[in-house]
Design a protein around this motif. Sequence first.
Motif, PDB file in Angstrom:
ATOM      1  N   ALA A 247      -3.458  -2.932  -5.253  1.00 30.23           N
ATOM      2  CA  ALA A 247      -3.343  -1.447  -4.423  1.00 30.23           C
ATOM      3  C   ALA A 247      -2.777  -0.449  -5.116  1.00 30.23           C
ATOM      4  CB  ALA A 247      -1.853  -1.905  -3.697  1.00 30.23           C
ATOM      5  N   VAL A 248      -2.658  -1.201  -7.350  1.00 27.74           N
ATOM      6  CA  VAL A 248      -2.167  -0.041  -7.990  1.00 27.74           C
ATOM      7  C   VAL A 248      -3.658   0.518  -8.453  1.00 27.74           C
ATOM      8  CG1 VAL A 248       0.398  -0.394  -7.862  1.00 27.74           C
ATOM      9  CG2 VAL A 248      -0.847  -1.703  -9.884  1.00 27.74           C
TER      10      VAL A 248
ATOM     11  N   ALA B  17       0.706  -1.272   0.312  1.00 28.60           N
ATOM     12  CA  ALA B  17       0.378  -0.018  -0.283  1.00 28.60           C
ATOM     13  C   ALA B  17       0.594   1.135   0.256  1.00 28.60           C
ATOM     14  CB  ALA B  17      -0.703   0.079   1.411  1.00 28.60           C
ATOM     15  N   ALA B  18       2.088   1.027   0.841  1.00 30.25           N
ATOM     16  CA  ALA B  18       3.165   2.426   0.842  1.00 30.25           C
ATOM     17  C   ALA B  18       3.944   2.582  -0.810  1.00 30.25           C
ATOM     18  CB  ALA B  18       3.921   1.664   2.006  1.00 30.25           C
TER      19      ALA B  18
ATOM     20  N   ALA C  12       2.281   2.219  -3.786  1.00 28.81           N
ATOM     21  CA  ALA C  12       0.888   2.381  -4.527  1.00 28.81           C
ATOM     22  C   ALA C  12       0.816   3.788  -4.026  1.00 28.81           C
ATOM     23  CB  ALA C  12      -0.313   1.933  -4.216  1.00 28.81           C
ATOM     24  N   GLY C  13       1.147   4.032  -3.159  1.00 31.32           N
ATOM     25  CA  GLY C  13       1.244   5.272  -2.712  1.00 31.32           C
ATOM     26  C   GLY C  13       2.531   6.950  -2.994  1.00 31.32           C
ATOM     27  N   GLN C  14       2.954   5.910  -3.529  1.00 37.29           N
ATOM     28  CA  GLN C  14       4.132   6.879  -3.832  1.00 37.29           C
ATOM     29  C   GLN C  14       3.990   6.984  -5.189  1.00 37.29           C
ATOM     30  OE1 GLN C  14       7.861   5.597  -3.211  1.00 37.29           O
ATOM     31  NE2 GLN C  14       7.414   4.015  -0.858  1.00 37.29           N
TER      32      GLN C  14
ATOM     33  N   ARG D  73      -4.936   3.080  -9.327  1.00 37.47           N
ATOM     34  CA  ARG D  73      -4.018   4.413 -11.078  1.00 37.47           C
ATOM     35  C   ARG D  73      -3.506   3.432 -12.538  1.00 37.47           C
ATOM     36  NH1 ARG D  73      -3.213   4.148  -5.584  1.00 37.47           N
ATOM     37  NH2 ARG D  73      -2.266   6.107  -4.002  1.00 37.47           N
TER      38      ARG D  73
END
Length: 238
Positions: free
Chosen positions: A116-117, A62-63, A65-67, A120
């Motif tokens: 997670a992505v 998850a972290a 994906a947050g980037q 996006r």
Amino acid sequence: MTRTVLVTGGSSGIGRAVAARFAADHCEVVLTGRHTDSVERTARELGVRGVVCDATDPARTAALAGQLAAVDVLVNAAGGLPAAAPDGAPPLESLLAEWSSSLSSNLLSAVLTTAAVRDRLTDGGTVISIGSIGAERRGGSYGAAKAALGAWSTSLSAELAPVGVTSNVISPGYVTGTDFFRGGMTGARHAALVQETHNLRPGTPEDIAETAFFLASSGARHITGQTLHVNGGAFTTR
């Protein structure tokens, strides 16, 4: 327009070759792996971005994906043979550890990263997961996990198609130039595996990378929900 490409398990073997192929096309490549030294070294050598991330860890995935603001191509290349069970473990515990390891690294890593992505993924994008000929023959827990990967990818294809994203599996046969066999490949086994092919040669990581590059191209937009066997004829479909 520059594409953003995320390659899990990208610090060695097939994943590294995939990352290198997209980097050669001037894509913005992000590769991941579990070990800081290999991730940093590979990213530096290829001129791409490296992120240390265990694809089986929900929080770290998850972290990651947050980037990322957007993902045009996701290549789920993380995986491998199961970890060895602890010495002296009871038989059923050893069996459970083997199967849990296979499913986690070869199936759940792809499921978690993709989830997670997912929001996006861009219209016209693609998800590619690396399977194995082991799903078709005597693959044990590893082969079963890769077979499940194919079933999941087919379902994912139906879910992503309405938003313009394809989902496919590349299923390699015997590939040299990786550490997959952990030093266990013998000359006799190598010869036997090559003999199974029609073109009498082993595969290379670059063979798989070129297939991934094609699946992410405009010429492959009508290919989805498929498993593409790249094995020199060692396993054929009709």
